[in-house]
Design an enzyme around this catalytic site. Sequence first.
Site: not given
Ligand SMILES: *Cc1c(COP(=O)(O)O)cnc(C)c1O
Length: 358
Positions: A102, A169, A193
């Site tokens: 990511w 993030d 998540k």
């Molecule tokens: C799952 C995830 C993403 C991507 O998320 P989407 O909503 O599918 O774009 C980005 N960063 C992290 C840390 C993630 O776990």
Amino acid sequence: MSQIHNFSAGPSILPKEAIEASIEGLRNFKNTGLSVVEISHRSKQWEETMEEMRQLIKSLLHIPNNYDVIFLGGGASHQFTMIPQNLLPVNGKAAYLKTGTWAANATKEAKFWGNVQIVGDSEDKNYNYIPKGYEIPSDAAYFHITTNNTIFGTEMHHIPDSPIPIVADMSSDIFSCPIDIEKYGLIYAGAQKNMGPAGVTVLIIRNDMLGKAGREIPTMMDYRTHIKGESMYNTPPVYPIYLSYLTLKWLEGIGGVPAIQKINQEKGHVLYSEIDRNPLFYGTTEVEDRSLMNVVFRGIDEKIETEFLKLAESRLISGLKGHRSVGGFRASTYNALPLESVKFLVETMQEFEKSYQG
Ligand SMILES: *Cc1c(COP(=O)(O)O)cnc(C)c1O
């Protein structure tokens, strides 16, 4: 129905109470006789819910008044491009810590908008650790980190002091432990998540961060549009926000972030201890960087991995198969996953060990 133990990495387990309450909201939202997905987002009832959601997040994370909380449709990946578009000045530079898939994706998108300096990169060991001892350049506009690396199972347990604003993030560990908000210029997290269903991303933005990029930004891509419009410049993703709201109400009800942190630490302790003890399994990441949200481990050979996965599935342990870039297993232990499910997984590992030897 027997209970499924849901270790899925995302979309992932949510509190049963929140799902039940959202079903009621789908039938009859706040006794309006309308579904939450039928009622106008400009109705008093929905506007109240939006405001409560904002306040709930501010109170759960102790967010100071100089930060705005907004909700945008689309996933965290969409922020990989919105962030540099809004924050990275034309001809400017941003610093990125490359700790996983990511983070790498975020880096790639930032390059469309300006210069990117990778200050640390753990790809050399398939991202099984968090780089340390790097220097954050003071002439960059911001420093981007990924606090929890969902695929590889590492987590930043120490956030460095930074001469420039940190952009984080937190998609897979927001609300799992307290956050020192003042260390950050911007925090973002996709919901699916640890907060709710897919379809909404929450952003926490310090109000001196915007308006410095020196480029024209189309209306929908400009964070200021959504701050000014209180996340209702256009129709917000109503249902994902609602179920996220109910999930956070559940979290508040059990004692908030400090309470869930204790439970998460206990879950991590129970599972990592077994991985370290059981001769048939091993953890893949540096011990000090182990994630409390995604526990990544392997069996000592392929046959063990195939057979253990079969046994786990027969016992209604779901979502345990590892990501293809690591192999083996990934047990995601997000907020809503009960300690009992972790204990059940550990018992299953112990029984597997006995049967395998005997
Ligand atoms: C799952 C995830 C993403 C991507 O998320 P989407 O909503 O599918 O774009 C980005 N960063 C992290 C840390 C993630 O776990």
